[in-house]
Design an enzyme around this catalytic site. Structure first.
Site, PDB file in Angstrom:
ATOM      1  N   GLY A 156       0.822  -1.207   0.000  1.00 50.37           N
ATOM      2  CA  GLY A 156       0.000   0.000   0.000  1.00 50.37           C
ATOM      3  C   GLY A 156       0.858   1.260   0.000  1.00 50.37           C
ATOM      4  O   GLY A 156       0.521   2.260   0.619  1.00 50.37           O
ATOM      5  N   LYS A 162       6.013  21.982  -9.881  1.00 55.24           N
ATOM      6  CA  LYS A 162       7.417  21.751 -10.249  1.00 55.24           C
ATOM      7  C   LYS A 162       7.584  22.086 -11.735  1.00 55.24           C
ATOM      8  O   LYS A 162       6.895  21.515 -12.583  1.00 55.24           O
ATOM      9  CB  LYS A 162       7.764  20.282  -9.986  1.00 55.24           C
TER      10      LYS A 162
HETATM   11  P1  FAD Z   1       6.961   1.002  -0.691  1.00 49.03           P
HETATM   12  O1  FAD Z   1       6.648   2.420  -0.477  1.00 49.03           O
HETATM   13  O2  FAD Z   1       8.126   0.399  -0.001  1.00 49.03           O
HETATM   14  O3  FAD Z   1       5.673   0.182  -0.271  1.00 49.03           O
HETATM   15  C1  FAD Z   1       5.715  -1.202  -0.041  1.00 49.03           C
HETATM   16  C2  FAD Z   1       4.403  -1.675   0.524  1.00 49.03           C
HETATM   17  O4  FAD Z   1       4.428  -3.086   0.644  1.00 49.03           O
HETATM   18  C3  FAD Z   1       4.091  -1.140   1.913  1.00 49.03           C
HETATM   19  O5  FAD Z   1       2.719  -0.814   2.011  1.00 49.03           O
HETATM   20  C4  FAD Z   1       4.381  -2.335   2.826  1.00 49.03           C
HETATM   21  O6  FAD Z   1       3.583  -2.316   3.980  1.00 49.03           O
HETATM   22  C5  FAD Z   1       3.973  -3.469   1.902  1.00 49.03           C
HETATM   23  N1  FAD Z   1       4.572  -4.744   2.274  1.00 49.03           N
HETATM   24  C6  FAD Z   1       5.872  -5.125   2.146  1.00 49.03           C
HETATM   25  N2  FAD Z   1       6.040  -6.383   2.622  1.00 49.03           N
HETATM   26  C7  FAD Z   1       4.826  -6.788   3.037  1.00 49.03           C
HETATM   27  C8  FAD Z   1       4.346  -7.978   3.637  1.00 49.03           C
HETATM   28  N3  FAD Z   1       5.149  -9.006   3.927  1.00 49.03           N
HETATM   29  N4  FAD Z   1       3.037  -8.064   3.948  1.00 49.03           N
HETATM   30  C9  FAD Z   1       2.194  -7.038   3.694  1.00 49.03           C
HETATM   31  N5  FAD Z   1       2.597  -5.881   3.121  1.00 49.03           N
HETATM   32  C10 FAD Z   1       3.883  -5.774   2.818  1.00 49.03           C
HETATM   33  N6  FAD Z   1       9.951   8.387  -6.936  1.00 49.03           N
HETATM   34  C11 FAD Z   1       9.581   9.471  -7.627  1.00 49.03           C
HETATM   35  O7  FAD Z   1       8.804   9.358  -8.584  1.00 49.03           O
HETATM   36  N7  FAD Z   1      10.064  10.698  -7.295  1.00 49.03           N
HETATM   37  C12 FAD Z   1      10.955  10.874  -6.322  1.00 49.03           C
HETATM   38  O8  FAD Z   1      11.344  12.003  -6.045  1.00 49.03           O
HETATM   39  C13 FAD Z   1      11.403   9.740  -5.620  1.00 49.03           C
HETATM   40  N8  FAD Z   1      12.348   9.840  -4.649  1.00 49.03           N
HETATM   41  C14 FAD Z   1      12.789   8.701  -4.044  1.00 49.03           C
HETATM   42  C15 FAD Z   1      13.856   8.774  -3.158  1.00 49.03           C
HETATM   43  C16 FAD Z   1      14.359   7.618  -2.583  1.00 49.03           C
HETATM   44  C17 FAD Z   1      15.525   7.693  -1.673  1.00 49.03           C
HETATM   45  C18 FAD Z   1      13.766   6.365  -2.860  1.00 49.03           C
HETATM   46  C19 FAD Z   1      14.288   5.114  -2.225  1.00 49.03           C
HETATM   47  C20 FAD Z   1      12.711   6.295  -3.736  1.00 49.03           C
HETATM   48  C21 FAD Z   1      12.243   7.447  -4.352  1.00 49.03           C
HETATM   49  N9  FAD Z   1      11.234   7.379  -5.273  1.00 49.03           N
HETATM   50  C22 FAD Z   1      10.853   8.492  -5.959  1.00 49.03           C
HETATM   51  C23 FAD Z   1      10.584   6.134  -5.520  1.00 49.03           C
HETATM   52  C24 FAD Z   1       9.270   6.110  -4.851  1.00 49.03           C
HETATM   53  O9  FAD Z   1       9.392   6.361  -3.461  1.00 49.03           O
HETATM   54  C25 FAD Z   1       8.685   4.746  -5.057  1.00 49.03           C
HETATM   55  O10 FAD Z   1       8.804   4.372  -6.390  1.00 49.03           O
HETATM   56  C26 FAD Z   1       7.258   4.770  -4.784  1.00 49.03           C
HETATM   57  O11 FAD Z   1       6.993   5.345  -3.557  1.00 49.03           O
HETATM   58  C27 FAD Z   1       6.727   3.371  -4.820  1.00 49.03           C
HETATM   59  O12 FAD Z   1       7.144   2.648  -3.738  1.00 49.03           O
HETATM   60  P2  FAD Z   1       6.483   1.254  -3.554  1.00 49.03           P
HETATM   61  O13 FAD Z   1       5.032   1.456  -3.375  1.00 49.03           O
HETATM   62  O14 FAD Z   1       6.930   0.388  -4.661  1.00 49.03           O
HETATM   63  O15 FAD Z   1       7.161   0.662  -2.245  1.00 49.03           O
END
Ligand code: FAD
Length: 501
Positions: free
Chosen positions: A14, A79
């Site tokens: 999420g 932006k």
């Molecule tokens: P996450 O935010 O890590 O979410 C993972 C989800 O999976 C969470 O809800 C967690 O609870 C769930 N989960 C994991 N394991 C389990 C489990 N076993 N059981 C149940 N749930 C689980 N993107 C941009 O476009 N612009 C930016 O400026 C930017 N800056 C960034 C800076 C940094 C340093 C980083 C690391 C990333 C950046 N990003 C940026 C990337 C961006 O943050 C991510 O691409 C975006 O937020 C998507 O993250 P995600 O949803 O894939 O993962």
């Protein structure tokens, strides 16, 4: 609905990727498919992604969400581009501004005419012709599709937002569209014995969550795509060497700037992202060249205002999943790959990945041919973006640290080397249709990083010096009048994008 149709989709995660995928899917399938999203509050999200690029606007149009309403919910700001400080050399700055500088003449991009003038010692800087950069530097913003009195494009914008608030906002949108959220920690992924497809998930309370299709948005861990299905990871550390980020929000102390700033340090760079309620900051660095304590000190001494939380360190390996779609599981977001946040491409890759996936949306047959084609296109999209990011590191003149010496001299992909050589030699750019970044983006970063072609392209010689001089002076005049007519960015946001309490 026939027997082969997908009836139940389970999304794990999420964060931005999970809720964005759920919102897009829910909008398209319009309650005809059950969508369940499992997330664990105990694990939390990365939630530092705060800068975006212009195509994200299409997503909110598609979802039917007005821009001001979204920005009010996520403490958002506008932006107009990214300012790169100290990248080419210390003391130097340039902007990768959205939109194109100047106005193309026929089929020849404007930057080629600018180059002709520049090589003759005239014309000023390329950014004197960028409405986006002029407005950004003046701290002004209002939506402006076209210049008031000229057939020239207006401003092109993206947003900064609080990613945690965006996930909450999208959750409300999804739940209103019938998506079910299930709080829980996935502790097991159960594969079918006959073909290795995912059958169900086991949660830590023993509950079983079944589905026909699984979307892995579990973040860096890639719980399904890697943990269960062993997709493999292509490591790009050799060309994108940064592998850590320390993030910390701080108080705002000055006017609300309508752009992201990326300041190069001795083993990486620092982002500055202005939001309504705070400034997001982070130091992306390479642990092979700098210790974490030093990286944290650099970050903390380069904040505008008081830190509002303890700094948080994130580790990552740049690269991409070898296959983003395996059997009945597709991965978006960090579980699909991460190329570091330099050009704010991660959230975009969720949007473009989901858009592509919807075009290939499967039935329970999960055609291997379609899966292979999806993976081929996804891999290529990542590679094109990778090359653009690598350019920022490779095209530096900095020799004041081991890190920059490494970047300046590293071997880069042939695809990028060819593009740079061609530009240097001919002043032209070879841009593939699939490349997110167009000639205006490449030209700004190449020129901004000091790669100036030897001669202008021959077609620019068909316009006389006199005519070209007049044309360019006219553009400068039109742009400065347009900027003068814009309101202050902070005032515009305060008036239009404030949350109603
Ligand atoms: P996450 O935010 O890590 O979410 C993972 C989800 O999976 C969470 O809800 C967690 O609870 C769930 N989960 C994991 N394991 C389990 C489990 N076993 N059981 C149940 N749930 C689980 N993107 C941009 O476009 N612009 C930016 O400026 C930017 N800056 C960034 C800076 C940094 C340093 C980083 C690391 C990333 C950046 N990003 C940026 C990337 C961006 O943050 C991510 O691409 C975006 O937020 C998507 O993250 P995600 O949803 O894939 O993962």
């Amino acid at each position: 609905m026939n027997d082969q149709a997908i009836k139940r989709v389970v999304i794990v995660g999420g964060g931005t990727a999970g809720w964005l995928s759920a919102a897009m899917l829910a909008r398209v399938v319009n309650r005809s498919i059950e969508i369940v999203l499992v997330e664990s509050e105990d694990i939390g999200t990365v939630g530092v992604g705060e800068a975006t690029i212009p195509p994200l606007a299409n997503l909110f149009i598609f979802l039917g969400i007005p821009e001001h309403e979204m920005l009010a919910a996520v403490q958002g700001t506008y932006k107009l581009g990214i300012e790169f400080v100290d990248w080419h050399r210390k003391g130097h700055r340039y902007t990768h501004a959205f939109g194109s500088p100047g106005r193309d003449l026929g089929i020849v991009p404007f930057y080629e005419y600018w180059l002709k003038e520049h090589l003759a010692g005239r014309g000023g800087s390329l950014w004197d012709y960028s409405l986006n950069d002029l407005a950004a530097q003046a701290g002004r913003f209002a939506p402006l599709k076209q210049l008031p009195n000229a057939p020239m494009a207006g401003l092109t914008h993206a947003w900064h937002f609080d990613a945690g608030l965006l996930a909450k906002f999208l959750r409300r949108v999804c739940e209103a569209q019938g998506v079910t959220r299930r709080e829980g920690m996935v502790s097991g992924v159960n594969l079918r014995a006959e073909d290795g497809f995912i059958d169900s998930l086991t949660l830590s309370d023993g509950a079983i969550v079944e589905g026909d299709l699984f979307i892995d948005c579990s973040g860096f861990r890639g719980l399904l795509i890697e943990g269960a299905l062993k997709a493999g990871y292509e490591d790009w550390t050799h060309v994108l060497p940064c592998d850590r980020a320390i993030a910390v929000p701080c108080a705002s102390t000055q006017t609300l700037l309508p752009y992201t700033r990326a300041t190069a340090h001795s083993a990486g760079w620092q982002w500055r992202i202005p939001l309504q309620h705070r400034i997001g900051n982070g130091h992306v660095f390479c642990s092979a060249f700098m210790a974490e304590d030093e990286a944290r000190d650099i970050l903390m001494t380069n904040l505008d205002g008081k830190a509002l939380a303890d700094p948080r360190t994130l580790s990552f390996t740049t690269g991409r999943r070898k296959a983003s779609w395996v059997k009945n599981c597709v991965a978006f977001g960090l579980s699909s790959g991460f190329m570091e946040p330099l050009e704010s491409t991660s959230i975009h890759l969720v949007q473009s990945g989901m858009t592509r996936f919807l075009k290939f949306f499967p039935d329970k047959g999960f055609s291997p041919l379609e899966i292979a084609e999806y993976n081929r296109l996804t891999a290529h999209e990542y590679e094109l973006i990778r090359d653009f990011l690598v350019l920022h590191y490779k095209a530096t003149q900095r020799d004041d640290s081991e890190f920059w010496n490494h970047c300046r001299t590293m071997t880069i992909p042939d695809s990028l080397a060819h593009k740079i050589d061609y530009f240097r030699e001919h002043g032209r750019l070879i841009i593939e249709e699939a490349d997110l970044f167009r000639d205006t983006n490449w030209a700004q970063v190449l020129i901004g990083q000091g790669i100036i072609p030897k001669s202008p392209s021959p077609l620019t010689l068909t316009v006389s010096d006199e005519k070209l001089g007049e044309y360019m002076a006219n553009i400068r005049q039109l742009l400065s009048a347009a900027v003068a007519g814009l309101p202050d960015h902070g005032a515009y946001v305060a008036q239009n994008c404030r949350a109603k309490i």
